[in-house]
Write an enzyme that holds these catalytic residues in place. Structure first.
Site, PDB file in Angstrom:
ATOM      1  N   HIS A 487       0.836  -1.208   0.000  1.00 46.88           N
ATOM      2  CA  HIS A 487       0.000   0.000   0.000  1.00 46.88           C
ATOM      3  C   HIS A 487       0.870   1.257   0.000  1.00 46.88           C
ATOM      4  O   HIS A 487       0.687   2.157  -0.840  1.00 46.88           O
ATOM      5  CB  HIS A 487      -0.900  -0.033   1.237  1.00 46.88           C
ATOM      6  N   GLU A 488       1.797   1.335   0.944  1.00 44.31           N
ATOM      7  CA  GLU A 488       2.621   2.545   1.036  1.00 44.31           C
ATOM      8  C   GLU A 488       3.496   2.720  -0.194  1.00 44.31           C
ATOM      9  O   GLU A 488       3.769   3.846  -0.617  1.00 44.31           O
ATOM     10  CB  GLU A 488       3.470   2.519   2.307  1.00 44.31           C
ATOM     11  N   HIS A 491       1.695   4.640  -2.755  1.00 47.13           N
ATOM     12  CA  HIS A 491       1.895   6.084  -2.590  1.00 47.13           C
ATOM     13  C   HIS A 491       3.242   6.503  -3.183  1.00 47.13           C
ATOM     14  O   HIS A 491       3.368   7.561  -3.802  1.00 47.13           O
ATOM     15  CB  HIS A 491       1.881   6.454  -1.113  1.00 47.13           C
ATOM     16  N   HIS A 494       3.215   6.793  -6.870  1.00 44.31           N
ATOM     17  CA  HIS A 494       2.428   7.972  -7.215  1.00 44.31           C
ATOM     18  C   HIS A 494       3.310   9.221  -7.153  1.00 44.31           C
ATOM     19  O   HIS A 494       3.203  10.123  -7.995  1.00 44.31           O
ATOM     20  CB  HIS A 494       1.250   8.084  -6.241  1.00 44.31           C
TER      21      HIS A 494
END
Length: 729
Positions: A487-488, A491, A494
């Site tokens: 998940h991180e 980020h 992104h």
């Protein structure tokens, strides 16, 4: 002044801007301008903050005094460029206060936060500056701009209006005063919430009270107790959320209850810390600020730039799930009570029992042993053979570990990130382990933001809170932490794929209810077969995790949604209830901690949720997301649910289009990950998926659809909700 004279004056205009001194006065000389932690001392921060503010104020005054007529370059771009030194010091300082703080850093934070709030208010609420910004904005129809230029202009104008630029002078002064108070109170809240977690471990006298824990866990508990001054005893540190990860394995029910209550009662006056009055004062200040703008509550005021746009949209989106959730909570509680009785228990399930017996049911129904699963996940393999492998297959990225760059803690790992053609994309810092100087949770941020205007490439960090294995032992991680790491990293990519001219639109500078979407999508790759087989190998035998074990993990994921999903929905609803208060309603809570408790309880029980069995993921008293910064995730915790809708729908797109391929990765990069905050989010999603988002895949993934019945017209567009109801499964 006539046009020729004005042009001559502008050409000769050369305002004097102070120059900074010290480490933060210029970009770092390290690769990618990465912070040189070996050269930074705690004594550097206050002078750097003060100089950074002084320089930015001079830069803003130079914009105001410019004799040339306001235009995009001399006003909007000039404002975007201002504050470079302040940005450098802030990006380092606030990461350290979150990950490796000290008493002195906390003192500096307490002093500097309200000063920074006042500084930024002096810019956004400056009427002379706003007059120039408004002049450019009012002339926008006659201007030739790129899409990114237009978005920067719109954001600059809109954000100044949102800050109070159109208010009267007296109202602007009230806003400034409120902002300063909010900065002080939210900083204090964050520090107290961290203290309540770090300074209040469970202390037990005997090893027998920890029956069920592994030898290494008990060894770590003995070491922590000694560190806390309880030699010969055992200590379990609290972690971020209400539920605690060791509860399911503790066999002693009294120990489980003590650990749960320490967590649940954090900062509510039961122990040394009490944040209840802070919460009420923060809620009141936010409601009063919203009222100055003619808004009924903080949620209505602060959601102006969100994808959902209105509080009613977010609330309706969540509340439609409540009947199914409440029914699921009651049904699962009945199943757990049956399991307790079958185990010889003479009690009914309580929150400290829930996961222990839920895991037993999972183990029986899905033949799933959480400890056995964990043996396949070695942290370094998860990162380098799992996450990095996924990034290569999907995006063509490669990573090179480096030890030549200073770090802020010895446990931080650093990598250079390379594009498929071998060119450097940026730097990636990975800080995985829990420690007392780190706040709870997991997050991503930038030390350096990407910008074509500055030429900077991104320097990005991921922070986790994995309990560290004793020295000499293999660092295994739970499957939950595996998911969090993927998940991180979502980020992180992104931010890495940012492709913007302006920092303020770059990478993850998106709406609060969009920014979690790319990160959640990347969780799907944790169990993608070709990725999984590359990293999930038994720490002793090297055997790849059996496919049937993953099938069981994924099948079991729909079980226990009454708790897993319920605690998140409850936290999101609690956030919205706090920020739907009027000033009068909030004022009645100030100075009345018992009323704060009653409000929290009433906010959720009125909806029919079983909060005595399933408390919210964060109670108000330690809800850092919404109370530890002036805005943060306030009226925005629903974002995790809203973006899960986008995520689950996107997973369907990937599956239908071939899954983990370079073509799919490039398409996602081109349409979403590289777009930053430059366009409408519904349009961005449609560019990726070819249609508007659909809530149905989320409901199916959570096991919340009815038996064969689907919600009618489940597509979501422009903040509208899908029609129809959702039935419990």
């Amino acid at each position: 002044m006539d046009p020729i004279s004005q042009a001559e004056a502008a050409a000769e205009y050369n305002p004097a801007i102070p120059e900074g001194t010290g480490y933060f006065a210029s970009d770092s000389t390290l690769p990618f301008h990465a912070p040189d932690f070996a050269r930074i001392s705690e004594d550097d921060y206050i002078p750097a903050f003060e100089q950074g503010m002084e320089i930015q104020l001079a830069e803003v005054q130079a914009i105001i005094d410019n004799p040339a007529a306001p235009d995009f370059e001399n006003t909007i771009v000039a404002l975007e460029k201002s504050g470079a030194m302040l940005g450098r010091v802030a990006s380092v300082f606030f990461q350290l206060t979150g990950t490796n703080t000290t008493d002195k850093l906390d003192e500096i934070n307490t002093e500097i936060s309200p000063r920074l709030s006042a500084h930024f208010d002096s810019i956004t609420l400056n009427p002379e500056l706003f007059a120039r910004v408004k002049a450019v904005y009012d002339n926008r129809a006659a201007m030739t701009m790129t899409v990114e230029d237009a978005r920067l202009l719109e954001n600059t104008y809109r954000d100044m209006v949102q800050a109070g630029a159109l208010l009267s002078e007296a109202e602007r002064e009230q806003v400034k005063a409120i902002n300063t108070q909010l900065s002080t109170l939210t900083t204090e809240f964050g520090q107290l919430a961290r203290d309540a977690m770090a300074d209040q471990p469970l202390i037990v006298d005997t090893r027998e009270e920890l029956a069920g824990l592994s030898d290494s866990d008990i060894q770590a508990a003995a070491a922590l107790a000694a560190e806390k001054g309880h030699e010969g005893k055992y200590a379990i540190a609290l972690q971020n959320t209400t539920q605690q990860p060791l509860l399911p394995v503790l066999e002693n029910r009294a120990t489980r209850e003590k650990l749960f209550r320490l967590s649940h009662d954090r900062a509510d006056g039961t122990y040394a810390v009490d944040t209840r009055d802070l919460i009420a004062r923060i809620a009141l200040l936010r409601a009063e600020k919203a009222a100055l703008f003619g808004k009924p509550d903080w949620a209505s005021y602060t959601m102006y730039d969100r994808m959902a746009k209105e509080p009613a949209t977010a609330l309706g989106f969540m509340e439609q799930m409540v009947p199914a959730l409440a029914a699921t909570q009651r049904r699962e509680a009945a199943m757990l009570n049956e399991a307790i009785a079958a185990d010889g228990g003479d009690f009914t399930v309580q929150p400290w029992d829930w996961y222990r017996y839920a895991n037993k049911i999972k183990a029986e129904q899905y033949d799933l042993d959480e400890d056995a699963v964990m043996e396949y996940f070695v942290l370094e393999n998860v990162l380098e053979d799992g996450i990095f492998h996924m990034a290569k297959e999907l995006y063509g990225l490669t990573f090179e570990r480096r030890t030549d760059l200073p770090v802020y803690h010895p446990d931080v790992w650093v990598y250079t990130v390379f594009e498929e053609d071998g060119s450097e994309l940026g730097l990636f810092y990975f800080d995985p382990f829990q420690r007392p100087s780190k706040r709870g949770g997991a997050w991503m941020g930038n030390f350096v933001d990407q910008s074509h205007m500055t030429g900077n490439k991104p320097v990005i960090y991921n922070v986790l809170n994995i309990p560290k294995a004793p020295d000499g032992e293999v660092q295994l991680v739970s499957f939950d932490w595996v998911n969090t790491a993927f998940h991180e990293f979502g980020h992180a990519v992104h931010g890495m794929f940012a492709d913007q001219r302006y920092e303020s639109l770059s990478g993850t500078a998106t709406a609060r209810d969009f920014v979690e979407y790319p990160s959640q999508v990347h969780e799907m790759w944790a169990t993608w077969p070709s990725v999984l087989s590359n990293y999930a190998k038994h720490y002793e035998t090297g055997e790849t995790i059996p496919a049937e074990m993953i099938e069981r993990i994924e099948a079991a994921a729909k079980f226990n949604q009454g708790y897993d999903f319920g605690e998140v929905v409850e936290a999101a609803l609690l956030d919205m209830k706090w920020h739907a208060l009027s000033p009068d309603e909030a004022r009645a809570l100030v100075g009345n901690p018992e009323a704060v408790d009653a409000f929290e309880r009433r906010s959720l029980t009125d909806l029919g949720l079983e909060i005595d069995l399933v408390p919210p993921r964060y109670r108000s008293t330690y809800f850092n997301h919404i109370f530890s910064s002036p805005a943060g995730y306030s009226a925005g915790y629903y974002s995790y649910l809203w973006t899960e809708m986008l995520d689950r729908d996107s997973r369907e797109w990937f599956r239908q289009n071939g899954g983990l391929t370079r073509a799919n990765g490039q398409h996602y990069r081109d349409t979403v990950l590289s777009r930053g905050g430059t366009m409408d989010y519904f349009e961005m999603f449609e560019n990726f998926a070819g249609r508007q988002p659909d809530v149905q895949p989320m409901l199916e993934a959570r096991g919340l659809t009815g038996s064969g019945e689907e919600a009618a017209d489940s597509e979501v567009s422009d903040g509208e909700l899908p029609a129809g109801s959702v039935e419990g499964s």
